[in-house]
Motif scaffolding. Structure first.
Motif, PDB file in Angstrom:
ATOM      1  N   LEU A 149       3.383  18.024  10.210  1.00  0.00           N
ATOM      2  CA  LEU A 149       2.220  17.977   9.332  1.00  0.00           C
ATOM      3  C   LEU A 149       0.932  17.825  10.133  1.00  0.00           C
ATOM      4  O   LEU A 149      -0.075  18.465   9.832  1.00  0.00           O
ATOM      5  CB  LEU A 149       2.337  16.817   8.339  1.00  0.00           C
ATOM      6  N   SER A 172      -4.776  17.182   2.774  1.00  0.00           N
ATOM      7  CA  SER A 172      -3.882  16.294   2.008  1.00  0.00           C
ATOM      8  C   SER A 172      -3.900  16.644   0.519  1.00  0.00           C
ATOM      9  O   SER A 172      -2.867  16.607  -0.140  1.00  0.00           O
ATOM     10  CB  SER A 172      -4.242  14.827   2.235  1.00  0.00           C
ATOM     11  N   ASP A 207       0.144  21.087  11.717  1.00  0.00           N
ATOM     12  CA  ASP A 207      -0.379  21.993  10.687  1.00  0.00           C
ATOM     13  C   ASP A 207      -1.818  21.633  10.327  1.00  0.00           C
ATOM     14  O   ASP A 207      -2.654  22.521  10.120  1.00  0.00           O
ATOM     15  CB  ASP A 207       0.502  21.955   9.435  1.00  0.00           C
ATOM     16  N   ARG A 209      -1.715  19.631  -0.233  1.00  0.00           N
ATOM     17  CA  ARG A 209      -0.276  19.382  -0.086  1.00  0.00           C
ATOM     18  C   ARG A 209       0.233  18.193  -0.892  1.00  0.00           C
ATOM     19  O   ARG A 209       1.405  17.850  -0.818  1.00  0.00           O
ATOM     20  CB  ARG A 209       0.056  19.204   1.397  1.00  0.00           C
TER      21      ARG A 209
END
Length: 93
Positions: free
Chosen positions: A4, A19, A7, A22
Motif C-alpha cells: 500500500l 486513503s 502504491d 481505497r
C-alpha cells in the motif's frame, strides 16, 4: 502494508485522497509510513563489515574504511569514546 505504501508513493496522490479512494483510514497510512521511515533510518545506522585479511598481529593498527572514501587508522588500544564521537561527526557530513 508495504505494498500500500509503495502504491501510495507511485500514485502521486495525497494520503487523504489515496486513503479515501481505497476506503482506508488516513491515520493508518500516516502511521505505517512513519514506522517504515523509522525502520529505514535505524537500518541505515549500520554498515556491513568485511574482514579482508585476518593476518593482523596483536597490537597492530586497525584500518577502518568508511563511506565516501574516508579511512581511519586506529591504534590497537584506540579510545572507544573518541571513535564514537568521530563517527558521529563523520555521519553528520
Amino acid at each position: 502494508m508495504g505494498r500500500l505504501l509503495r502504491d501510495l508513493d507511485r500514485s502521486g496522490q495525497s494520503v487523504a485522497a489515496f486513503s479515501r479512494d481505497r476506503g482506508i483510514p488516513a491515520n493508518r497510512l500516516y502511521w505505517a509510513r512513519r514506522r517504515a521511515r523509522q525502520a529505514e533510518a535505524e537500518a541505515a545506522d549500520f554498515e556491513e563489515v568485511t574482514v579482508i585479511e585476518d593476518t593482523a598481529e596483536a597490537g597492530s593498527p586497525i584500518e577502518l574504511r568508511l563511506p565516501h572514501g574516508i579511512t581511519a587508522l586506529l591504534s590497537a588500544d584506540f579510545d572507544e569514546v573518541a571513535l564514537h564521537r568521530l563517527l558521529a561527526l563523520v555521519a553528520g557530513c
